[in-house]
Design an enzyme around this catalytic site. Sequence first.
Site, short mmCIF file in Angstrom:
data_model
loop_
_atom_site.label_atom_id
_atom_site.label_comp_id
_atom_site.label_asym_id
_atom_site.label_seq_id
_atom_site.Cartn_x
_atom_site.Cartn_y
_atom_site.Cartn_z
N LYS A 1 14.47 9.02 22.31
CA LYS A 1 13.25 8.47 21.59
C LYS A 1 13.64 6.80 21.22
O LYS A 1 12.62 6.03 21.35
CB LYS A 1 13.35 9.10 20.07
CG LYS A 1 12.63 10.70 20.35
CD LYS A 1 12.91 11.43 19.20
CE LYS A 1 12.45 12.58 19.49
NZ LYS A 1 12.73 13.70 18.29
N GLN B 1 15.62 14.39 12.68
CA GLN B 1 15.94 15.12 13.82
C GLN B 1 16.33 16.50 13.37
O GLN B 1 17.42 16.74 12.51
CB GLN B 1 16.89 14.37 14.71
CG GLN B 1 17.33 15.21 16.05
CD GLN B 1 15.96 15.27 16.91
OE1 GLN B 1 15.15 14.06 17.09
NE2 GLN B 1 15.67 16.52 17.57
N ASP C 1 6.39 12.73 12.60
CA ASP C 1 6.43 14.16 13.25
C ASP C 1 5.36 14.92 12.75
O ASP C 1 5.10 15.89 13.17
CB ASP C 1 7.87 14.49 12.83
CG ASP C 1 8.78 14.36 13.75
OD1 ASP C 1 8.35 14.21 15.17
OD2 ASP C 1 9.85 14.73 13.69
#
Length: 291
Positions: free
Chosen positions: A52, A96, A119
């Site tokens: 990312k 994460q 997200d």
Amino acid sequence: MKLIDGKNISEKVLKEIKLSVDDRLKCNLKVPHLAAILVGDDGASKTYVDSKIKACKRVGFKSSLFKLDDSITEIELISQIQNINDNDDIDGFIVQLPLPRHIDQEKILNKVSPDKDVDGFHPNNYGKMTLGIDTFLPATPAGIIELIERSEIQTEGKKCLVIGRSQIVGRPISILLSQNKSFGNSTVTVAHSRSKDLEKLCLESDIIISAIGIPEFIKGDMIKKGSSIIDVGITRVKDPLSPKGYRITGDVDFKSVSSKVGYITPVPGGVGPMTISMLLKNTLKACEISD
Ligand code: NAD
């Protein structure tokens, strides 16, 4: 059979994002800034976060990585999230997953500011998605939409089967496929581990989206001729012939299915590459909203 080249489509999306960043720079606007919180030293999570960050560099985004020890308490992690929520320079951030067992994942995700929740997992954004209100869509379903739209696969009036009902893939894509929008208007069936007659459901479907994680589960004799198959599954299977000792396999038995399908995503190189580009697209959106 037409192959949906996720790698190529993802590259196109990244180029479009880069152009937007260049335009922002020309207008003296700030570049988007994505942050990631990584708790502990799980190898797979580290790899995901690294890619990312690497992708941020490619499109000209600023990025920050907050590496935290896996002994961190829930309160300390929430305080770190609060700091990022309050940091005006950061447009979007991700926590994460998975988190260590002693940390309540749901509680943590609820602390991310919905305005920075790139997200798309915060209940506010998930709720907006369900209501059809513009918001940050979770990256994998957003990537599936992009693949279907750019391949010009029609969804309106089609029978779609989503296999798997996870919060991050199956459930959101089933909602998006049934919405009354240009992408959507399908008749959607959601199958899961308790579903009966999966073979019959598959044979009746124009579009199948499989997100179960069982390698080569869907065989050629289970699908209708000319149907479109989106294979979300990613499973490592042992392969002594591969230098790594394993290969990545999808939910679909590509060999037996490919001669019957209209469109199909390969694994790897299908849905996978789209996930990061859609996360960056959400970050650009967050930055534009905060201008
Ligand atoms: P999950 O692993 O949380 O759950 C699996 C789902 O499959 C469940 O809803 C279960 O009911 C269903 N299922 C299991 N066995 C079944 C069966 N025999 N018949 C019908 N349904 C069955 O789901 P997930 O997190 O969405 O992950 C699914 C797969 O997608 C995994 O392989 C994962 O690695 C992959 N994945 C890929 C991406 C990507 O970017 N390409 C992103 C997320 C997940």
